[in-house]
Design an enzyme around this catalytic site. Structure first.
Site, PDB file in Angstrom:
ATOM      1  N   SER A 189      66.964  75.940  -4.231  1.00 38.58           N
ATOM      2  CA  SER A 189      68.314  75.846  -4.777  1.00 38.58           C
ATOM      3  C   SER A 189      68.733  77.182  -5.396  1.00 38.58           C
ATOM      4  CB  SER A 189      68.325  74.743  -5.830  1.00 38.58           C
ATOM      5  OG  SER A 189      69.592  74.626  -6.341  1.00 38.58           O
ATOM      6  N   GLY A 190      69.882  77.636  -5.047  1.00 38.94           N
ATOM      7  CA  GLY A 190      70.400  78.889  -5.612  1.00 38.94           C
ATOM      8  C   GLY A 190      69.981  80.117  -4.832  1.00 38.94           C
TER       9      GLY A 190
ATOM     10  N   THR B  42      74.079  78.003   1.043  1.00 38.71           N
ATOM     11  CA  THR B  42      75.452  77.610   1.336  1.00 38.71           C
ATOM     12  C   THR B  42      76.305  78.840   1.643  1.00 38.71           C
ATOM     13  OG1 THR B  42      75.100  75.785  -0.145  1.00 38.71           O
ATOM     14  CG2 THR B  42      77.358  76.241   0.459  1.00 38.71           C
TER      15      THR B  42
ATOM     16  N   ASN C 121      71.766  76.964 -10.198  1.00 39.01           N
ATOM     17  CA  ASN C 121      72.896  77.424  -9.396  1.00 39.01           C
ATOM     18  C   ASN C 121      74.164  76.769  -9.924  1.00 39.01           C
ATOM     19  OD1 ASN C 121      74.728  78.052  -7.427  1.00 39.01           O
ATOM     20  ND2 ASN C 121      73.502  77.303  -5.712  1.00 39.01           N
TER      21      ASN C 121
ATOM     22  N   SER D 246      75.631  74.334  -6.968  1.00 43.20           N
ATOM     23  CA  SER D 246      74.505  73.872  -6.170  1.00 43.20           C
ATOM     24  C   SER D 246      74.932  72.691  -5.304  1.00 43.20           C
ATOM     25  CB  SER D 246      73.393  73.450  -7.128  1.00 43.20           C
ATOM     26  OG  SER D 246      72.333  72.941  -6.400  1.00 43.20           O
ATOM     27  N   SER D 247      74.583  72.762  -3.999  1.00 46.57           N
ATOM     28  CA  SER D 247      74.914  71.633  -3.128  1.00 46.57           C
ATOM     29  C   SER D 247      73.947  70.517  -3.457  1.00 46.57           C
ATOM     30  CB  SER D 247      74.738  72.002  -1.668  1.00 46.57           C
ATOM     31  OG  SER D 247      75.138  73.322  -1.456  1.00 46.57           O
TER      32      SER D 247
ATOM     33  N   GLY E  17      66.290  73.206  -0.101  1.00 44.99           N
ATOM     34  CA  GLY E  17      64.982  73.780   0.207  1.00 44.99           C
ATOM     35  C   GLY E  17      63.890  73.057  -0.526  1.00 44.99           C
TER      36      GLY E  17
ATOM     37  N   GLU F 248      61.429  71.931  -3.118  1.00 50.40           N
ATOM     38  CA  GLU F 248      61.644  71.908  -4.574  1.00 50.40           C
ATOM     39  C   GLU F 248      60.346  71.577  -5.285  1.00 50.40           C
ATOM     40  OE1 GLU F 248      64.927  69.346  -5.559  1.00 50.40           O
ATOM     41  OE2 GLU F 248      66.397  70.858  -4.942  1.00 50.40           O
TER      42      GLU F 248
HETATM   43  N1  LIG Z   1      75.249  86.885   0.117  1.00 49.79           N
HETATM   44  C1  LIG Z   1      75.604  86.695  -1.147  1.00 49.79           C
HETATM   45  N2  LIG Z   1      76.354  87.616  -1.756  1.00 49.79           N
HETATM   46  C2  LIG Z   1      76.739  87.451  -3.023  1.00 49.79           C
HETATM   47  N3  LIG Z   1      76.406  86.397  -3.777  1.00 49.79           N
HETATM   48  C3  LIG Z   1      75.647  85.426  -3.230  1.00 49.79           C
HETATM   49  C4  LIG Z   1      75.228  85.538  -1.897  1.00 49.79           C
HETATM   50  N4  LIG Z   1      74.499  84.442  -1.630  1.00 49.79           N
HETATM   51  C5  LIG Z   1      74.485  83.701  -2.761  1.00 49.79           C
HETATM   52  N5  LIG Z   1      75.173  84.282  -3.729  1.00 49.79           N
HETATM   53  C6  LIG Z   1      75.365  83.796  -5.097  1.00 49.79           C
HETATM   54  O1  LIG Z   1      74.414  82.827  -5.395  1.00 49.79           O
HETATM   55  C7  LIG Z   1      74.992  81.587  -5.738  1.00 49.79           C
HETATM   56  C8  LIG Z   1      74.215  80.444  -5.155  1.00 49.79           C
HETATM   57  O2  LIG Z   1      74.331  80.422  -3.751  1.00 49.79           O
HETATM   58  P1  LIG Z   1      74.311  79.084  -2.917  1.00 49.79           P
HETATM   59  O3  LIG Z   1      74.562  79.473  -1.535  1.00 49.79           O
HETATM   60  O4  LIG Z   1      75.186  78.090  -3.515  1.00 49.79           O
HETATM   61  O5  LIG Z   1      72.851  78.603  -3.082  1.00 49.79           O
HETATM   62  P2  LIG Z   1      72.146  77.362  -2.421  1.00 49.79           P
HETATM   63  O6  LIG Z   1      73.138  76.765  -1.494  1.00 49.79           O
HETATM   64  O7  LIG Z   1      70.996  77.934  -1.731  1.00 49.79           O
HETATM   65  O8  LIG Z   1      71.786  76.474  -3.514  1.00 49.79           O
HETATM   66  C9  LIG Z   1      76.391  81.642  -5.180  1.00 49.79           C
HETATM   67  O9  LIG Z   1      77.268  80.866  -5.954  1.00 49.79           O
HETATM   68  C10 LIG Z   1      76.699  83.117  -5.274  1.00 49.79           C
HETATM   69  O10 LIG Z   1      77.153  83.426  -6.561  1.00 49.79           O
HETATM   70 MG   LIG Z   2      73.904  75.030  -1.425  1.00 46.01          MG
END
Ligand SMILES: Nc1ncnc2c1ncn2[C@@H]1O[C@H](COP(=O)(O)OP(=O)(O)O)[C@@H](O)[C@H]1O
Ligand SMILES: [Mg+2]
Length: 1108
Positions: free
Chosen positions: A107-108, A112, A157, A160-161, A387, A389
């Site tokens: 997560s984070g 996404t 996050n 977070s999804s 992912g 956890e």
């Molecule tokens: N390629 C990227 N560039 C800039 N910031 C990113 C990038 N990927 C993730 N982030 C930052 O990290 C945070 C978490 O990403 P997210 O995709 O929501 O994580 P996950 O889906 O894996 O839980 C986002 O809100 C963003 O602020």
């Molecule tokens: Mg996500």
């Protein structure tokens, strides 16, 4: 020209972990860190992309970057997620291979974001057009909607999804998007009712409360204040960098774009509001007589509002929170709920409501975005799933999530190996077996239908009798005890029997990515996912159509006594479907790594990354990839890149690329077991060899660069020199031309000067000559003129002298002749000539006089007095006579122009003159006044109609007169009429005839000599009229009256003329007496009026003032 580049150019660390040398965990981490510090967040393991979350926005997602990566080979540019997206898209479009993009990480870690980047890249590079853009927009806009309802702030996050998402994007044969299908996995619904410390509920709740208008909130019966709602955690309600209100607008907008109707949006928001209301319902115990506690709702207001929102009958829901009906076969048993059961029921309802709403949303979005055509299409799946956890406290959710990751790892291994093997076969290279860890055994531990953990959990849940988490753990301990990857306090496998890290109510599974300790508490409940039937039936009874749709099992007509499938088995089934789906597709991997726990940029926590590297199995990944050959490259780019290392291939190799590469390798020399030659690619076993090649290339490039530089410099100098030379010629040519021009100009101007001087001199000479000639001519002329003058004058003098003499001769001759004649004729002249001369002179004078008179005739007016002056005295008599004749003549002329009337008037005037001229002082003033006669206009004026009828004859004169009273000598106004035969006096006002006197009876008329209008009409003694006596009257028109009276007598044949007596004293017969009227001239006194005074019986004095 397209510049051929390579991933190997300007590489920081190594861009592809496969080339890491030596390969160890330390070097792996070191490489990641090195690249991360240099903003290189992407690194490859073969075709897998490792993505480090930068936690800040990097300028590497611009449209320029999209263009840069578009249609480029994977290894051509530095690692980027776009390279993977491009590879996948092109493979889909050009090779007709369905693709899936598997994004994993904790997560984070940025899964996404990565999925969004992939989608946006594909959207940017695929076809364009109105329809296509609409599809793209809908696909992209489904994200904000799902994120609002399915994402939440967690400690890891902020966005977070909290659900797994798999999205299939469908393309047509051209590569244009047609639509999509979204599948969602296991929403973390427990979050609806309870959130861990520092975390929030799903975004939508906060977005709705901060972003909706007051009006909307009122309709939803909500309050903006978060603290009013039990289900909302308050300590982290506001998240830095998240604008809930703005997000709400974005979500509404996105929903609209995706195709939600306004009433659908409203229904969704009503359900969200209902969940919040539901959380506020509280229960209190009520004692029952059988010593049990029954729950009752504390404050029914929230319940009431919620029921109103959803159209549920309040009593039905209230009962559902207090009783529970259990149906078994044909029996129906109703039991009461205690307070904690009521709370359990409430939360279960809230969780179910929300998760079903979420699933409905996904279905609804799918309806909108599904492909419209049935034609065959290619598919690109994007999997963004939670992912692996590992928390301190891991429960059922983590177990499920980790199971899913375990399956994904398995498919990864399977597909990677399969791909590797396929490539070897394709390239005709011998397949050597590769050692790797296969996690199938762990998957089997969990999902085995007989003795897998999920199967046992289901068995426990369905088993009659008391079922608790402990009984479940016992069962696990007995059945899985032998399993290699299972550990618990009681399992034989555990080596830590006395280790307190493994508590009693826990079990541990050795996942491929590490060991995870699960607490068995809650497994049974969560797997059961129980919602009391009373509640679902209550929901089904709602009038709100969406709510009814969400709880179909509440339909009493379809009572299903069979239990619904458990959460575990549902998930297993959906994972199974997913896996089968993925297996048919070409996989592309993105493995996301979180560099630190603080969501901070630039921070690389090695331990954390190390942990992720381990459980993501990245080292395994590299090893699998390197098991055969570390590096492979098609022959053409390989030859292109290294051809400078061998004289035979440099600068051009004419022949097949493969032979060129072989020549190159033999020439270098590279040991034969280090490389294999496939059909289209060269395979290099060891990264060392590749680096050797690269190093040689680098050196060679330097030499080549020097060579190029040398040639370039030479060329540059030569061209520069040639340019200078060329320029010099041009400059000197120009200069010479310029100098010659100047010289020529100078000569030209001097010539002109000399020429002008000479011409000037010549001209002056000529001028002088001409002037001299002119002067000579003038002198000659002058002399000639003088000479002629002298001659002429001399001649003139002579002629004059001659003339004088002739004249003198003539005069003398005349005198002499005269003298002679006079002497001879003197005696004749004296007798006759004198009289003749006199007559002639007189004649001349008379002629002159008459002509002068003719030219100076006076005007023809008879009253004009002018007459030319007399020229000679001797003409005095003639002159006067002529004047008189002329006057008479012009009078005659004047008269001859008269009409009859005018003539009469003048005759009258003439008569007046005869009568009064020089006799009465009044006369001169009357001359200029014409005689009008009828002053009163008797015949026309309607006032005198009566008088008119009385007098029949023609009226000669009508006027107003004063009749003098004999008694007091005062005057009375009377109308005086004179006709041919009568004089009539009438009253002035009434017109009544007072007296009518025939002219025959009139003896005479007396007037004075003075300037007055008095007159007396004297009657004949003895006539009929005389009885009344004479009349003494006064009038302004005296002269006219008397004249007319006199004339009437003259014209009538039957009577004699009336006498006119003019004297200043006359007698008037008044009836019996004779009165003397005496006129006295007096000095003017108060005006010029004539006054009349009676002196005595016999005398009447009239005082006439002298006129000035
Ligand atoms: N390629 C990227 N560039 C800039 N910031 C990113 C990038 N990927 C993730 N982030 C930052 O990290 C945070 C978490 O990403 P997210 O995709 O929501 O994580 P996950 O889906 O894996 O839980 C986002 O809100 C963003 O602020
Ligand atoms: Mg996500």
């Amino acid at each position: 020209m397209e510049v051929k580049t390579s991933l190997l150019d300007n590489m920081i660390g190594v861009g592809d972990m496969v080339l890491l040398e030596p390969l160890s965990e330390e070097s792996f981490l070191e490489n990641l860190k090195n690249r991360f510090d240099h903003n290189e967040i992407y690194t490859y393991i073969g075709s897998v992309v490792i993505s480090m979350n930068p936690y800040r926005s990097l300028p590497i997602y611009t449209p320029d970057k999209v263009e840069e990566y578009r249609n480029r080979n994977f290894y051509e540019l530095s690692p980027h997620i776009y390279a993977l997206a491009d590879e996948a898209y092109r493979s889909l479009r050009d090779q007709d291979k369905d693709q899936c993009i598997l994004i994993t990480g904790e997560s984070g870690a940025g899964k996404t974001e990565a999925s969004k980047l992939v989608m946006s890249y594909v959207a940017a590079v695929c076809g364009k057009g109105q329809e296509v853009n609409k599809v793209k927009e809908q696909l992209l806009q489904s994200n904000p909607v799902l994120e609002a309802f399915g994402n939440a702030k967690t400690v890891r996050n902020d966005n977070s999804s909290r659900f797994g998402k798999y999205m299939d994007i469908e393309f047509d044969f051209k590569g244009d998007p047609l639509g999509g299908v979204i599948s969602n996995y296991l929403l973390e619904k427990s979050r609806v009712v309870k959130q861990p410390r520092g975390e929030r509920n799903f975004h939508i709740f906060y977005q709705l409360l901060s972003g909706a208008s007051d009006d909307t909130l009122k309709k939803l019966k909500l309050d903006r204040d978060f603290s009013k709602y039990n289900y909302l955690s308050l300590d982290s309600a506001v998240v830095n960098g998240l604008d809930d209100a703005a997000s709400f607008r974005t979500v509404r907008n996105a929903m609209q774009i995706v195709g939600f109707m306004e009433d659908e949006m409203q229904s969704v928001l009503q359900l969200v509001a209902a969940v919040l209301k539901l959380g506020n319902i509280e229960f209190k115990p009520e004692s029952r007589n059988n010593s049990t506690d029954e729950s009752r709702i504390k404050d029914k207001n929230d319940l009431k509002e919620m029921c109103e929102l959803l159209g549920i009958e309040q009593s039905v829901l209230e009962r559902a929170f207090s009783y529970r009906t259990v149906e078994a076969k044909l029996e129906k048993v109703s039991t009461t709920l205690n307070v904690s059961q009521a709370y359990y029921a409430r939360d279960a309802l809230a969780k179910n409501l929300y998760s079903r709403l979420f699933s409905w949303l996904v279905t609804r979005i799918n309806e909108s975005i599904k492909a419209q055509t049935k034609a065959r299409h290619k598919v690109m799946g994007v999997l963004d799933i939670y992912g692996f956890e590992i928390f301190e406290d891991n429960s059922f959710e983590q177990f499920i999530i980790n199971y899913c990751n375990e399956k994904l790892q398995q498919i990864f291994i399977e597909l990677t190996l399969r791909e590797e093997q396929e490539e070897y076969i394709r390239e005709g290279i011998e397949w050597t077996n590769i050692e790797y860890f296969n996690n199938a055994i762990i998957c089997d531990l969990i999902e085995n239908n007989q003795n897998g953990i999920l199967a046992m959990l289901d068995e426990e849940c369905l088993r009659p009798g008391t079922v608790t988490d402990e009984t479940f753990l016992d069962k696990l301990n007995t059945i899985c005890a032998e399993h290699q990857h299972f550990e618990s306090r009681l399992s034989k496998n555990s080596k830590f029997l006395n280790d307190h890290s493994l508590p009693h109510n826990c079990f541990r599974i050795q996942h491929y990515a590490g060991k995870v300790l699960y607490r068995s508490e809650g497994f049974v409940d969560k797997n059961n996912d129980l919602l009391y039937r009373d509640l679902s039936q209550a929901m089904y009874k709602a009038t709100h159509s969406l709510i009814k749709e969400l709880f179909p099992e509440g339909n009493p007509a379809k009572v299903n006594l069979k239990r619904p499938p458990t959460a575990g088995s549902q998930f297993k089934a959906s994972v199974g479907t997913l896996m089968r789906n993925l297996q048919t597709k070409n996989p592309n991997y993105i493995r996301c790594i979180k560099p630190n726990d603080k969501k901070a940029a630039h921070v690389f926590t090695e331990s954390l990354v190390c942990h992720q590297v381990r459980y993501l199995g990245l080292m395994e990944n590299v090893r699998v990839r390197r098991a055969g050959y570390a590096f492979r490259q098609p022959y053409e780019p390989c030859l292109e890149r290294y051809k400078m290392l061998c004289k035979r291939t440099w600068p051009h190799w004419r022949g097949p690329a493969r032979e060129g590469v072989e020549t190159l390798m033999v020439d270098l020399p590279i040991p034969t077991d280090e490389v294999s030659y496939g059909r289209s690619k060269i395979f290099i076993r060891n990264p060392r060899t590749l680096f050797f090649l690269e190093e040689r290339r680098r050196q060679c490039l330097q030499d080549l660069a020097t060579l190029i530089q040398k040639i370039y410099r030479g060329w540059k100098c030569r061209t520069h020199f040639l340019l200078l030379k060329k320029s010099q010629i041009v400059v000197s040519a120009w200069y010479r031309r310029f100098a010659q021009q100047k010289k020529y100009q100078k000569i030209k101007s001097s010539t002109t000067v000399v020429q002008s001087y000479i011409r000037g001199w010549q001209a002056r000479k000529l001028l002088r000559e001409l002037k001299y000639q002119k002067r000579c001519k003038e002198a000659v002329t002058t002399i000639a003129a003088y000479w002629h003058g002298t001659q002429a004058r001399r001649e003139l003098r002579r002629l004059k002298e001659e003339a004088r003499r002739k004249h003198a001769v003539a005069v003398i001759w005349a005198y002499w002749q005269g003298l002679k004649v006079r002497r001879e004729y003197r005696k004749f002249f004296r007798a006759n000539a004198g009289k003749k001369i006199y007559d002639f002179t007189i004649q001349r004078i008379m002629q002159k006089y008459f002509l002068g008179l003719k030219n100076n005739m006076p005007p023809m007016s008879p009253i004009d007095k002018n007459w030319p002056a007399r020229p000679y005295r001797f003409l005095d008599g003639v002159h006067k006579e002529l004047q008189r004749i002329f006057h008479l003549w012009r009078c005659k002329k004047y008269r001859s122009k008269f009409t009859e009337e005018k003539k009469a008037v003048y005759e009258e005037k003439l008569e007046a003159s005869k009568l009064f001229k020089d006799k009465k002082a009044l006369y001169p003033s009357s001359v200029s006044k014409p005689f009008k006669g009828d002053y009163l206009e008797i015949r026309k004026n309607p006032k005198y109609q009566k008088l008119n009828s009385a007098v029949e004859e023609k009226v000669l004169l009508a006027d107003v007169v004063n009749k003098i009273n004999r008694a007091n000598s005062k005057g009375t106004a009377r109308i005086f009429l004179l006709t041919k035969k009568n004089v009539v006096l009438a009253d002035q006002k009434t017109g009544q005839v007072k007296a009518s006197v025939p002219l025959l009876d009139l003896a005479s008329v007396s007037v004075s000599t003075k300037n007055d209008g008095f007159f007396a009409l004297k009657l004949k003694a003895g006539s009929a009229s005389a009885t009344k006596g004479d009349f003494l009257l006064s009038s302004d028109h005296l002269i006219e009256i008397i004249t007319k009276l006199h004339r009437s007598g003259a014209t009538a044949a039957d009577r004699e003329q009336i006498n006119i007596d003019i004297s200043d004293e006359f007698l008037v017969q008044f009836k019996h007496d004779k009165v003397c009227v005496k006129f006295i001239q007096v000095a003017p006194k108060n005006g010029n009026s004539v006054s009349c005074k009676r002196k005595n019986n016999r005398l009447l004095e009239v005082l006439v003032p002298t006129t000035a």
